[in-house]
Structure formats: C-alpha cells, structure tokens
Design a protein around this motif. Structure first.
Motif, PDB file in Angstrom:
ATOM      1  N   ARG A   1       0.717  -1.084   0.126  1.00  0.00           N
ATOM      2  CA  ARG A   1       0.072  -0.110  -0.156  1.00  0.00           C
ATOM      3  C   ARG A   1       0.757   0.928   0.021  1.00  0.00           C
ATOM      4  O   ARG A   1       0.280   2.303  -0.261  1.00  0.00           O
ATOM      5  CB  ARG A   1      -0.796  -0.184   0.946  1.00  0.00           C
ATOM      6  N   TRP A   2       2.065   1.322   0.744  1.00  0.00           N
ATOM      7  CA  TRP A   2       2.975   1.845   0.471  1.00  0.00           C
ATOM      8  C   TRP A   2       3.035   2.445  -1.355  1.00  0.00           C
ATOM      9  O   TRP A   2       3.176   3.891  -1.169  1.00  0.00           O
ATOM     10  CB  TRP A   2       4.203   2.297   0.909  1.00  0.00           C
ATOM     11  N   ILE A   3       3.958   1.445  -1.261  1.00  0.00           N
ATOM     12  CA  ILE A   3       4.383   1.917  -2.689  1.00  0.00           C
ATOM     13  C   ILE A   3       3.311   2.365  -3.860  1.00  0.00           C
ATOM     14  O   ILE A   3       3.064   3.140  -4.663  1.00  0.00           O
ATOM     15  CB  ILE A   3       4.801   0.418  -3.380  1.00  0.00           C
ATOM     16  N   GLU A   4       1.648   1.442  -3.874  1.00  0.00           N
ATOM     17  CA  GLU A   4       0.660   1.959  -4.448  1.00  0.00           C
ATOM     18  C   GLU A   4       0.316   3.510  -4.187  1.00  0.00           C
ATOM     19  O   GLU A   4      -0.041   4.268  -4.856  1.00  0.00           O
ATOM     20  CB  GLU A   4      -0.459   1.416  -4.027  1.00  0.00           C
ATOM     21  N   MET A   5       0.634   4.238  -2.797  1.00  0.00           N
ATOM     22  CA  MET A   5      -0.184   5.393  -2.734  1.00  0.00           C
ATOM     23  C   MET A   5       0.994   6.068  -3.240  1.00  0.00           C
ATOM     24  O   MET A   5       1.283   7.186  -3.348  1.00  0.00           O
ATOM     25  CB  MET A   5       0.689   5.465  -0.412  1.00  0.00           C
ATOM     26  N   VAL A   6       2.945   6.355  -3.606  1.00  0.00           N
ATOM     27  CA  VAL A   6       3.225   6.942  -3.934  1.00  0.00           C
ATOM     28  C   VAL A   6       3.579   6.936  -5.165  1.00  0.00           C
ATOM     29  O   VAL A   6       3.503   7.883  -5.815  1.00  0.00           O
ATOM     30  CB  VAL A   6       4.594   6.480  -3.467  1.00  0.00           C
ATOM     31  N   VAL A   7       3.106   5.584  -6.200  1.00  0.00           N
ATOM     32  CA  VAL A   7       3.267   6.383  -7.560  1.00  0.00           C
ATOM     33  C   VAL A   7       1.746   6.788  -7.319  1.00  0.00           C
ATOM     34  O   VAL A   7       1.327   7.232  -8.468  1.00  0.00           O
ATOM     35  CB  VAL A   7       3.051   4.634  -8.290  1.00  0.00           C
ATOM     36  N   SER A   8       0.474   6.534  -6.853  1.00  0.00           N
ATOM     37  CA  SER A   8      -0.662   7.955  -7.269  1.00  0.00           C
ATOM     38  C   SER A   8      -0.440   9.150  -7.286  1.00  0.00           C
ATOM     39  O   SER A   8      -0.801   9.431  -7.592  1.00  0.00           O
ATOM     40  CB  SER A   8      -1.632   6.984  -5.554  1.00  0.00           C
ATOM     41  N   ILE A   9      -0.167   9.480  -5.740  1.00  0.00           N
ATOM     42  CA  ILE A   9       0.709  10.403  -6.165  1.00  0.00           C
ATOM     43  C   ILE A   9       1.129  11.716  -6.385  1.00  0.00           C
ATOM     44  O   ILE A   9       1.979  13.000  -6.769  1.00  0.00           O
ATOM     45  CB  ILE A   9       0.468  10.829  -3.969  1.00  0.00           C
ATOM     46  N   THR A  10       2.322  10.782  -6.914  1.00  0.00           N
ATOM     47  CA  THR A  10       3.254  11.356  -7.967  1.00  0.00           C
ATOM     48  C   THR A  10       2.243  11.244  -9.746  1.00  0.00           C
ATOM     49  O   THR A  10       2.852  11.201 -10.390  1.00  0.00           O
ATOM     50  CB  THR A  10       4.480  10.322  -8.263  1.00  0.00           C
ATOM     51  N   ASP A  11       1.067  10.388  -9.245  1.00  0.00           N
ATOM     52  CA  ASP A  11       0.340  10.352 -10.788  1.00  0.00           C
ATOM     53  C   ASP A  11       1.006  10.304 -11.744  1.00  0.00           C
ATOM     54  O   ASP A  11       0.982  10.488 -13.161  1.00  0.00           O
ATOM     55  CB  ASP A  11      -0.089  11.831 -11.148  1.00  0.00           C
ATOM     56  N   GLY A  12       2.045   9.004 -12.328  1.00  0.00           N
ATOM     57  CA  GLY A  12       3.058   9.020 -12.963  1.00  0.00           C
ATOM     58  C   GLY A  12       4.205   9.638 -13.245  1.00  0.00           C
ATOM     59  O   GLY A  12       5.110  10.015 -14.235  1.00  0.00           O
ATOM     60  N   SER A  13       4.501  11.332 -12.804  1.00  0.00           N
ATOM     61  CA  SER A  13       5.289  12.105 -13.035  1.00  0.00           C
ATOM     62  C   SER A  13       6.561  11.646 -13.025  1.00  0.00           C
ATOM     63  O   SER A  13       7.062  11.418 -10.973  1.00  0.00           O
ATOM     64  CB  SER A  13       5.167  13.194 -12.590  1.00  0.00           C
ATOM     65  N   LYS A  14       7.403  11.565 -12.988  1.00  0.00           N
ATOM     66  CA  LYS A  14       8.974  11.290 -12.663  1.00  0.00           C
ATOM     67  C   LYS A  14       9.335  12.355 -12.017  1.00  0.00           C
ATOM     68  O   LYS A  14      10.599  12.208 -10.956  1.00  0.00           O
ATOM     69  CB  LYS A  14      10.258  10.904 -13.683  1.00  0.00           C
ATOM     70  N   GLU A  15       9.124  13.691 -12.442  1.00  0.00           N
ATOM     71  CA  GLU A  15       9.367  15.715 -12.220  1.00  0.00           C
ATOM     72  C   GLU A  15       9.425  15.364 -10.864  1.00  0.00           C
ATOM     73  O   GLU A  15       9.919  15.907 -10.097  1.00  0.00           O
ATOM     74  CB  GLU A  15       8.878  16.331 -13.129  1.00  0.00           C
ATOM     75  N   LEU A  16       7.680  15.029 -10.655  1.00  0.00           N
ATOM     76  CA  LEU A  16       6.814  14.927  -9.049  1.00  0.00           C
ATOM     77  C   LEU A  16       7.956  14.070  -8.554  1.00  0.00           C
ATOM     78  O   LEU A  16       8.385  14.324  -7.350  1.00  0.00           O
ATOM     79  CB  LEU A  16       5.508  14.571  -9.504  1.00  0.00           C
ATOM     80  N   LEU A  17       7.689  13.059  -9.118  1.00  0.00           N
ATOM     81  CA  LEU A  17       8.972  12.081  -7.284  1.00  0.00           C
ATOM     82  C   LEU A  17      10.190  12.374  -7.944  1.00  0.00           C
ATOM     83  O   LEU A  17      10.827  12.104  -6.031  1.00  0.00           O
ATOM     84  CB  LEU A  17       9.117  10.204  -8.699  1.00  0.00           C
ATOM     85  N   ASN A  18      10.679  12.905  -8.435  1.00  0.00           N
ATOM     86  CA  ASN A  18      12.147  13.443  -7.904  1.00  0.00           C
ATOM     87  C   ASN A  18      12.025  14.379  -7.309  1.00  0.00           C
ATOM     88  O   ASN A  18      12.693  14.562  -6.017  1.00  0.00           O
ATOM     89  CB  ASN A  18      12.559  13.697  -9.095  1.00  0.00           C
ATOM     90  N   VAL A  19      11.009  15.322  -6.903  1.00  0.00           N
ATOM     91  CA  VAL A  19      10.741  16.479  -6.283  1.00  0.00           C
ATOM     92  C   VAL A  19      10.488  15.803  -5.119  1.00  0.00           C
ATOM     93  O   VAL A  19      11.531  16.183  -3.883  1.00  0.00           O
ATOM     94  CB  VAL A  19       9.845  17.650  -6.742  1.00  0.00           C
ATOM     95  N   TYR A  20       9.836  14.422  -4.484  1.00  0.00           N
ATOM     96  CA  TYR A  20       9.412  14.521  -3.320  1.00  0.00           C
ATOM     97  C   TYR A  20      10.868  13.970  -2.657  1.00  0.00           C
ATOM     98  O   TYR A  20      10.454  13.884  -1.719  1.00  0.00           O
ATOM     99  CB  TYR A  20       8.445  12.853  -3.468  1.00  0.00           C
ATOM    100  N   LYS A  21      11.436  13.157  -3.651  1.00  0.00           N
ATOM    101  CA  LYS A  21      12.971  12.661  -3.157  1.00  0.00           C
ATOM    102  C   LYS A  21      13.697  13.914  -2.624  1.00  0.00           C
ATOM    103  O   LYS A  21      14.648  13.793  -1.347  1.00  0.00           O
ATOM    104  CB  LYS A  21      13.371  11.682  -4.371  1.00  0.00           C
ATOM    105  N   ASP A  22      14.077  14.397  -3.108  1.00  0.00           N
ATOM    106  CA  ASP A  22      13.860  15.874  -3.033  1.00  0.00           C
ATOM    107  C   ASP A  22      14.278  16.727  -1.413  1.00  0.00           C
ATOM    108  O   ASP A  22      15.061  16.931  -0.528  1.00  0.00           O
ATOM    109  CB  ASP A  22      14.633  16.866  -3.986  1.00  0.00           C
TER     110      ASP A  22
END
Length: 263
Positions: free
Chosen positions: A198-219
């Motif tokens: 469910r954690w993985i599903e949450m991350v995928v959901s809130i980043t909505d397939g955007s690698k740019e948004l995922l990288n912002v969260y990582k930073d």
C-alpha cells in the motif's frame, strides 16, 4: 414589476420543493417576503422573488446559516463581493475536509493496531494520536522549496483540496507504520508486506506517473530537516521499518507498477 409573472406560495412550493411552512418562515423573517396586492388581500411572489429564493437555497446548500444568508443578500450587490463570500465558504469546506481526513487517518491507525493483537490500542499510540497537530499540513507553506519544486507542485496540485488529499494519504500510512512498530510487527511479516504494497501504491498514486514530481518528493525527503517538526519525528521513527518493508517486497519480485514507475 408589473410585467413580472406572479406565483402563489403553493405554486412556488411545488416549483422549488420548499415546503409552504418554510416559505412562510422566510416571509416572517423578511428573508424572501411575499408581495401584497394593492387591490386585494392576495399575497404572491414575483419572478424577482423567485430569483432571491433560489439564491437563498443555493447559499443554504453551501452550509450557510439563515442569519448569514440574510446579511449576504444585503451585502453582495456585485460579483466581487459574492466572489469573496464564496471563496471564504470554500476555505471553510477545505478545512472541514482536512479535519475529516485527519480523523480517518487516526481511526485507520487504531484499527491497524487492534487487528494485530485484537486488543485496545497501546497507551503510547493513543497518546501520539491525541498529541497530533492536525494543522501540520499548513506549516508546509513556510518550507523553503526551490523554484523548480514550487513550479512542479503548482502544476500538479492546483488547489488546496488536492494537497490535503495527498498529505493525509501519506500521513495515514506513516501513522500505521508507527502502530506496526509499537506492536513489534516485523517489516518482512505478512502485515509488514501488506503495508509495503500500500505504501508503493500510495507513492505511485500521489506522483501520478510523473518522474519530475517523484524527484521533487525525493529531494524534499533528503532535506526533511526543513519539514514541520512533527512530520520530521514521525518519518525518522518509521523510516527504517518502511525501507525494510519496501525492500523486502521488491526483492520478492513484486510491485511491477513500482518498477515501471521508476524506469
């Protein structure tokens, strides 16, 4: 007004679905008063009155109280005034939504603890939930994100509701991780692996397939010393459990959606 159609109180009741008794109440308090005929004792509504009644019903559907509606009808003579009122009411609903989401998160945390040992939540878990600051999400407005991060957030989260949804989806799982840790649940256990999924599903959901948004969260995660103190402490407490649970889940060859998301 002479050219306007006239309607009886019964006709308006059938037309709008508002009871005669309610219309009489609106008349008594002069919210939507009935007109009086100059030549007879007949009382009626005009088309203008119907428009006013529709406004009253609209404001009432937004949760405004009658006394506030009366003031609103008097004070909103132009679009700008009405816009200010509606924006204020929207903010009230956003806060109510935020409060509901936070309560749901705490209920889910309690249920997670109870499901693990079929007992009442541990005292330290209860104390944590009592001490939570539900308004922590609003403290993020003071976090100094760089221009690229701000632009990315603005692009993906265009209103306050979206931000609240994302925040409480994340925090609900953080609180659940706290419950697992306090109940000595191993990350590799069935419950720990259900959490990882469910954690993985949450991350995928809130980043909505955007690698740019995922990288912002990582930073942001790397610079979490800038976060509100409550969330810093929660993520520091749960970080090892989450990492171990997710790593074990991925090492078992699961979560294709996660791998595709990070390709």
């Amino acid at each position: 007004m002479k050219n306007e159609n006239k309607f009886s109180i019964g006709e308006i009741s059938k037309l709008t679905g508002v009871t005669v008794r309610t219309l009489q109440y609106y008349d008594n308090i002069q919210l939507v008063p009935l007109q009086k005929s100059e030549t007879s004792k007949r009382r009626y509504y005009t088309e203008s009155d119907l428009t006013r009644l529709q406004q009253v019903l609209f404001y009432k559907s937004l949760g405004l109280k009658i006394k506030d509606i009366a003031t609103l009808l008097e004070e909103t003579s132009n679009a700008e005034q009405l816009r200010n009122v509606l924006e204020k009411q929207r903010d009230i609903f956003y806060y109510k939504l935020h409060d509901i989401k936070s309560n749901i998160a705490m209920i889910e945390t309690s249920l997670a603890g109870m499901e693990e040992n079929d007992a009442l939540p541990l005292g330290n878990l209860v104390q944590l939930m009592i001490s939570l600051n539900k308004d922590t999400v609003y403290q993020y407005k003071d976090v100094p994100f760089d221009k690229k991060a701000e632009d990315t957030f603005i692009e993906h989260y265009q209103n306050q509701e979206a931000v609240i949804e994302v925040y409480w989806d994340w925090k609900a799982l953080i609180l659940e991780a706290v419950a697992h840790i306090l109940h000595d649940i191993e990350p590799e256990s069935e419950q720990g692996q259900d959490f990882a999924k469910r954690w993985i599903e949450m991350v995928v959901s809130i980043t909505d397939g955007s690698k740019e948004l995922l990288n912002v969260y990582k930073d942001s995660y790397k610079n979490r010393e800038q976060w509100p103190m409550e969330d810093q402490q929660l993520i520091d407490f749960t970080n090892t459990f989450i990492d171990k649970a997710v790593d074990h889940y991925l090492s078992a060859g699961k979560a294709d959606v996660w791998r595709n998301h990070n390709d």
